[in-house]
Design a protein around this motif. Structure first.
Motif, PDB file in Angstrom:
ATOM      1  N   ASP A   1       4.353  -2.505  -5.029  1.00  0.00           N
ATOM      2  CA  ASP A   1       4.299  -2.892  -3.383  1.00  0.00           C
ATOM      3  C   ASP A   1       4.167  -4.448  -2.962  1.00  0.00           C
TER       4      ASP A   1
ATOM      5  N   THR B   1       2.410   1.014  -4.930  1.00  0.00           N
ATOM      6  CA  THR B   1       1.515   0.462  -5.035  1.00  0.00           C
ATOM      7  C   THR B   1       0.902   1.172  -6.979  1.00  0.00           C
ATOM      8  N   ASN B   2       1.336   2.625  -6.852  1.00  0.00           N
ATOM      9  CA  ASN B   2       0.780   3.874  -7.536  1.00  0.00           C
ATOM     10  C   ASN B   2       1.686   3.016  -9.466  1.00  0.00           C
ATOM     11  N   LYS B   3       2.494   2.025  -9.142  1.00  0.00           N
ATOM     12  CA  LYS B   3       3.431   1.985 -10.360  1.00  0.00           C
ATOM     13  C   LYS B   3       3.038   1.489 -11.352  1.00  0.00           C
ATOM     14  N   ASN B   4       2.908   1.074 -12.548  1.00  0.00           N
ATOM     15  CA  ASN B   4       2.748   0.464 -13.237  1.00  0.00           C
ATOM     16  C   ASN B   4       4.289  -0.290 -13.781  1.00  0.00           C
ATOM     17  N   THR B   5       4.129  -1.644 -13.866  1.00  0.00           N
ATOM     18  CA  THR B   5       5.403  -2.373 -14.111  1.00  0.00           C
ATOM     19  C   THR B   5       5.690  -2.843 -15.093  1.00  0.00           C
TER      20      THR B   5
ATOM     21  N   LYS C   1       2.584  -6.292  -8.804  1.00  0.00           N
ATOM     22  CA  LYS C   1       2.069  -5.061  -7.811  1.00  0.00           C
ATOM     23  C   LYS C   1       3.270  -4.834  -7.287  1.00  0.00           C
TER      24      LYS C   1
ATOM     25  N   CYS D   1      11.023   3.605 -14.105  1.00  0.00           N
ATOM     26  CA  CYS D   1      10.465   2.279 -13.513  1.00  0.00           C
ATOM     27  C   CYS D   1      12.002   1.824 -12.412  1.00  0.00           C
TER      28      CYS D   1
ATOM     29  N   GLY E   1       0.907  -1.353   0.087  1.00  0.00           N
ATOM     30  CA  GLY E   1      -0.007  -0.273   0.206  1.00  0.00           C
ATOM     31  C   GLY E   1       0.427   1.831  -0.095  1.00  0.00           C
ATOM     32  N   SER E   2       1.998   1.157   0.003  1.00  0.00           N
ATOM     33  CA  SER E   2       3.625   2.377   0.242  1.00  0.00           C
ATOM     34  C   SER E   2       3.155   2.792  -1.430  1.00  0.00           C
ATOM     35  N   VAL E   3       3.833   4.150  -1.885  1.00  0.00           N
ATOM     36  CA  VAL E   3       3.692   4.718  -2.965  1.00  0.00           C
ATOM     37  C   VAL E   3       4.348   3.547  -4.245  1.00  0.00           C
TER      38      VAL E   3
END
Ligand SMILES: *Cc1c(COP(=O)(O)O)cnc(C)c1O
Length: 424
Positions: A268, A54-58, A266, A70, A50-52
């Protein structure tokens, strides 16, 4: 005015959810969890979920992504992979699968063709549904042949496995189970797999924490592929299927997970696992895992003292399968009555069970959960005794009320995660 906390904000915005969150926390605090597949997750790893990240598409793999930005995600995923290699001594690691079942489907998809033969342990004798159960996608896509345990010893009979392998020529042999309380002879399985030219895949989702800590033998030197989840004895947050394999299979496995089965991982979850694997290298985690084994022995002795019959007579690991029918008609009734006094377990089939799966003759219990809370052998034995007493007295409300108070007393003594296991 003091700044509002996130919890207070939730209470104001969504009181229904705030109540449910509190009720679940209270339930976990006030009961004794004996479900062998559950644990209290590492606080630091949980912090990263749930940290930042989680916002990243990788989408893709480190150095080979389909989106920009990335650079830190790549470092995170490489860190997690390096720590996995160090922890398990494996050649290649993939930790993008959303959970172990998805990882397992990826292994089958990546290494086999539809219709190939697999040889695996039957669900009703302790295997996992993703190993080819008839109702599961793994059972529908492949020709599945299954071994069980011997009726006499309730242990895996390698002679049976060998005969089935020679008769059916599987492309893949699978071992590793969800409710088998004994060590598995990985070298024996590897010899059989080699003799028929099959891959050996070991799914050690249950006891992987004990393997990582070095308190039971590792399948890694013997298997072509090893898979596991991270939320059981490894004590991480829920989710994440890890696949370890030989370098020769790395491309097939990676391609199967992404893009064949999943989209972007995911991130995070991966960051949380990087920290978790560092935690698993600590002296504290070794001590914890040793205690899990001692506690399972004590729990087994407590159960035996009250007339429960244990499958195979005991355990070598963190889990116990008990036949409850000497004391109560079924596993379903045992689960319900134990839950009513605050001892949380699950009904479980026993080998050659005469009752259907939704009723069952047994329960499965384990020590990882309570060990994380700091419970030691003496009280673990006591918990085993209480399990037996509840089942013996399932028609005695006064006795059950007294036991419920004893359970609450033990639960109150041990907050959710004991500080002694924290390596920081
Ligand atoms: C628990 C378990 C799994 C599944 O793990 P999930 O992460 O819940 O999908 C797979 N294999 C075995 C042997 C298990 O015990």
């Amino acid at each position: 005015m003091e700044k509002e906390t996130t919890l207070q904000m939730l209470e104001r915005f969504d009181p229904v959810m705030a109540r449910l969150l509190q009720q679940e926390e209270d339930r976990q605090r006030n009961t004794l969890g004996l479900i062998a597949s559950e644990n209290y997750a590492s606080p630091l790893a949980t912090f990263l979920e749930g940290s930042v990240f989680t916002n990243k598409n990788t989408e893709g793999y480190p150095g080979r992504r389909f989106v920009g930005g990335c650079e830190f995600a790549d470092e995170v995923e490489n860190l997690a992979i390096e720590r996995l290699k160090q922890l398990f001594g494996c050649e290649h690691a993939n930790l993008q699968a959303a959970n172990a079942t998805i990882g397992n489907i990826s292994i089958l998809h990546g290494l086999l063709k539809q219709g190939d033969t697999i040889l695996s342990m039957s669900l009703s004798h302790g295997g996992h549904l993703s190993h080819g159960a008839a109702f599961h996608v793994s059972g529908k896509m492949f020709n599945v042949v299954q071994y069980g345990v011997s009726q006499e010893t309730e242990r895996i009979d390698l002679e049976e496995v060998k005969q089935l392998a020679q008769q059916h020529n599987p492309k893949m042999i699978i071992c590793g189970a969800s409710s088998y309380p004994r060590l598995i002879d990985y070298a024996g399985f590897a010899a059989i797999a080699k003799s028929v030219g099959a891959f050996l895949w070991v799914d050690c989702a249950h006891d992987v924490g004990l393997i990582a800590a070095g308190v039971i033998p590792s399948p890694v030197p013997h298997a072509d592929v090893v898979s596991f989840s991270t939320q059981k004895t490894l004590r991480g947050p829920r989710g994440c299927g890890v696949i370890l394999c030989r370098q020769a299979l790395a491309d097939k496995i990676d391609r199967a997970v992404f893009p064949n089965i999943q989209g972007g991982p995911k991130m995070d979850m991966i960051a949380a696992r990087a920290v978790l694997f560092k935690e698993c290298m600590s002296e504290e985690f070794k001590l914890y895992s040793r205690q899990v084994l001692l506690n399972a022995q004590a729990l087994a002795q407590g159960c035996l003292s009250q007339g429960l019959r244990l499958i195979t007579g005991g355990t070598d690991t963190h889990l116990i399968v008990a036949d409850v029918t000497p004391l109560i008609p079924s596993g379903k009734e045992a689960e319900d009555i134990l839950n009513s006094v605050g001892i949380v377990t699950n009904k479980n089939m026993i080998p050659f069970d005469a009752l259907p799966p939704n009723v069952s003759s047994g329960i499965r219990i384990g020590s990882p959960f309570l060990t994380t809370r700091g419970v030691k052998e003496a009280e673990m034995y006591e918990v085993g005794v209480l399990v037996g007493k509840v089942l013996q007295n399932h028609n005695q409300p006064e006795v059950l009320a007294k036991i419920r108070r004893q359970v609450a007393g033990i639960a109150e003594k041990y907050p959710l995660f004991a500080e002694e296991w924290l390596p920081w």
